[in-house]
Design a protein around this motif. Structure first.
Motif, PDB file in Angstrom:
ATOM      1  N   UNK A 307       0.839  -1.195   0.000  1.00 54.96           N
ATOM      2  CA  UNK A 307       0.000   0.000   0.000  1.00 54.96           C
ATOM      3  C   UNK A 307       0.875   1.246   0.000  1.00 54.96           C
ATOM      4  N   UNK A 308       0.421   2.272  -0.733  1.00 51.84           N
ATOM      5  CA  UNK A 308       1.100   3.568  -0.748  1.00 51.84           C
ATOM      6  C   UNK A 308       0.312   4.544   0.123  1.00 51.84           C
ATOM      7  N   UNK A 309       1.004   5.116   1.129  1.00 48.78           N
ATOM      8  CA  UNK A 309       0.335   5.995   2.101  1.00 48.78           C
ATOM      9  C   UNK A 309       1.127   7.304   2.211  1.00 48.78           C
ATOM     10  N   UNK A 310       0.425   8.435   2.087  1.00 51.33           N
ATOM     11  CA  UNK A 310       1.102   9.725   2.346  1.00 51.33           C
ATOM     12  C   UNK A 310       0.560  10.289   3.658  1.00 51.33           C
ATOM     13  N   UNK A 311       1.379  11.158   4.296  1.00 54.14           N
ATOM     14  CA  UNK A 311       0.972  11.697   5.591  1.00 54.14           C
ATOM     15  C   UNK A 311       1.533  13.112   5.758  1.00 54.14           C
ATOM     16  N   UNK A 312       0.915  13.848   6.629  1.00 52.87           N
ATOM     17  CA  UNK A 312       1.378  15.203   6.997  1.00 52.87           C
ATOM     18  C   UNK A 312       1.177  15.386   8.501  1.00 52.87           C
ATOM     19  N   UNK A 313       2.299  15.549   9.207  1.00 53.19           N
ATOM     20  CA  UNK A 313       2.241  15.732  10.646  1.00 53.19           C
ATOM     21  C   UNK A 313       2.612  17.158  11.046  1.00 53.19           C
ATOM     22  N   UNK A 314       2.000  17.646  12.095  1.00 52.45           N
ATOM     23  CA  UNK A 314       2.310  18.969  12.669  1.00 52.45           C
ATOM     24  C   UNK A 314       2.573  18.766  14.155  1.00 52.45           C
ATOM     25  N   UNK A 315       3.733  19.250  14.604  1.00 51.56           N
ATOM     26  CA  UNK A 315       4.084  19.093  16.013  1.00 51.56           C
ATOM     27  C   UNK A 315       4.521  20.428  16.584  1.00 51.56           C
ATOM     28  N   UNK A 316       4.342  20.544  17.878  1.00 49.72           N
ATOM     29  CA  UNK A 316       4.731  21.765  18.584  1.00 49.72           C
ATOM     30  C   UNK A 316       4.875  21.437  20.051  1.00 49.72           C
ATOM     31  N   UNK A 317       5.486  22.400  20.801  1.00 52.35           N
ATOM     32  CA  UNK A 317       5.639  22.258  22.244  1.00 52.35           C
ATOM     33  C   UNK A 317       4.540  23.051  22.930  1.00 52.35           C
ATOM     34  N   UNK A 318       3.910  22.449  23.919  1.00 53.90           N
ATOM     35  CA  UNK A 318       2.882  23.129  24.692  1.00 53.90           C
ATOM     36  C   UNK A 318       3.465  23.557  26.034  1.00 53.90           C
ATOM     37  N   UNK A 319       3.283  24.823  26.339  1.00 51.17           N
ATOM     38  CA  UNK A 319       3.791  25.359  27.605  1.00 51.17           C
ATOM     39  C   UNK A 319       2.657  25.324  28.630  1.00 51.17           C
TER      40      UNK A 319
END
Length: 453
Positions: A307-319
């Protein structure tokens, strides 16, 4: 790559620093082409140029400035992009599938709230501070040379006066010795004069040593060494002429308020204080921007067991542990500290302006009194000389008047040097060349010519 310090090479460079070096001549041609070469008489301007080229303190200040400039480039660097990949193999326990899995993910940091530009701004302010410190170092070298030149001029003038006094004492001792030989005077009259003559001989020897030490100090303050046979010829300064020139033109330091105005608008530590405060404000702005966390975008593609899978992740630090105000509380305190320091600096400059003017004013008043006394001694000596040559008085009375004249001249030399030092203090408070610079004198002369035309 490792680069060890070449200690022996450094020592050779120090001991071979001479004013005849080709590098120094090229420095003068490039920066100050109006300077004549070779330099035969070293005044304050020439000595200052030597210090700007040779003195290690300025080399350190220039190196600090270069480090600060490099910091601007470092602050402007963008964060590195990350690259992640993985490889997996299946045992086909769930059926007939492709046994391989491939993955590739890119991490793209995103700086929010203009933090990168603020970091560049902070680095630029730090470079400004380093540049001002470099200028302050150059000014302090010039000031030290100015004080050295005043001391040397005072010692040379005192040596001239003491040598004349020594000759007068020798003539007086010879006259009393003749009286002693014929029985007109007693040993009790000759002994004090002989003691004074011997004391003057000792003072002249001490003064000659002091002059050599001051000349050596000037050489070292100019960044040179006296280990080479070709010593520099330091120009003499006529204290009387220099004081007359400066006291006739006192517009720039006519009162404490004028000195204060020049100081508060021209001093480099004032400019440095403003730059430090601006840097503290930028640091506060950076801490406030940190309320908005940076992001990281992580696009990726995965080929997973067919299977071909694309993804987009967004990460950040929470204070979540600290309040927003805690992020900039320290930076705000630093800014208030810089403001308090700047206020204290202004207060100090105002005090220096008042103290330097008061010292100069009192020194000038005392100089006028001592000058009048000296002029009276000159007239009295001339009168007694005429009377002696006319046979109205004996030689001893005339020689005593001559001794009194040279004693008054020594007091005059000391006070002239004190006035020059007081004026040099004003110059240092204002950080504006006033006293010994030949270029300033030439500019004053041109102004007077224009006014006369």
């Amino acid at each position: 790559m490792p680069r060890p310090i070449q200690q022996q090479q450094n020592i050779e460079n120090i001991t071979h620093a001479t004013p005849s070096q080709e590098g120094f001549r090229q420095f003068l041609n490039n920066a100050y082409p109006q300077t004549s070469w070779p330099i035969t008489s070293w005044d304050l301007d020439h000595l200052t140029l030597s210090a700007l080229y040779y003195h290690p303190a300025l080399k350190v200040a220039k190196s600090d400035y270069a480090v600060a400039l490099a910091g601007i480039t470092s602050a402007g660097l963008r964060p590195q992009i990350g690259l992640n990949s993985h490889l997996a193999q299946s045992n086909r326990a769930n059926g007939d599938i492709n046994p391989w899995s491939y993955g590739l993910q890119v991490d793209i940091p995103v700086i929010t709230a203009n933090k990168r530009q603020i970091n560049i701004e902070i680095a630029q302010y730090q470079a400004d501070i380093a540049k001002i410190l470099m200028a302050e170092t150059a000014w302090s070298l010039r000031q030290q040379l100015s004080m050295d030149m005043i001391s040397l001029s005072e010692q040379r003038a005192m040596q001239w006066s003491l040598s004349r006094l020594h000759m007068a004492q020798a003539n007086l001792l010879s006259a009393y010795q003749k009286r002693l030989d014929v029985g007109v005077a007693g040993k009790s009259e000759v002994l004090p004069i002989k003691l004074q003559h011997d004391q003057l001989s000792w003072q002249l020897q001490q003064l000659d040593t002091q002059i050599r030490q001051t000349e050596q100090k000037i050489t070292h303050d100019a960044g040179l060494t006296d280990q080479q046979p070709a010593a520099i010829q330091i120009a003499s300064v006529n204290l009387t002429q220099l004081l007359k020139m400066r006291l006739e033109n006192q517009q720039q330091y006519k009162d404490a308020q004028t000195i204060q105005h020049y100081a508060l608008t021209n001093r480099m530590d004032i400019q440095r204080g403003l730059a430090q405060y601006a840097k503290a404000e930028s640091q506060l702005k950076l801490e406030m921007a940190k309320r908005y966390p940076n992001l990281s975008l992580s696009p990726g593609i995965l080929y997973e067991y067919g299977d071909k899978i694309w993804s987009l992740g967004i990460s950040s630090m929470l204070n979540l542990l600290n309040r927003s105000s805690d992020l900039w509380a320290n930076a705000e305190q630093v800014r208030q500290n810089e403001a308090a320091r700047f206020y204290a600096l202004q207060h100090h400059v105002v005090q220096l302006s008042e103290q330097s003017y008061l010292k100069f004013h009192h020194a000038t008043k005392l100089l006028i009194t001592i000058t009048e006394e000296f002029e009276q001694q000159v007239k009295r000596k001339q009168q007694l000389e005429n009377q002696w040559r006319s046979g109205l008085i004996d030689k001893i009375e005339y020689l005593q008047a001559e001794i009194q004249l040279y004693s008054a001249q020594q007091r005059l030399v000391l006070q002239q040097a004190n006035v020059l030092r007081a004026l040099q203090e004003i110059e240092n408070v204002m950080q504006k060349p006033l006293l010994l610079s030949e270029s300033i004198h030439a500019l004053d002369a041109r102004k007077q010519e224009v006014q006369a035309q």
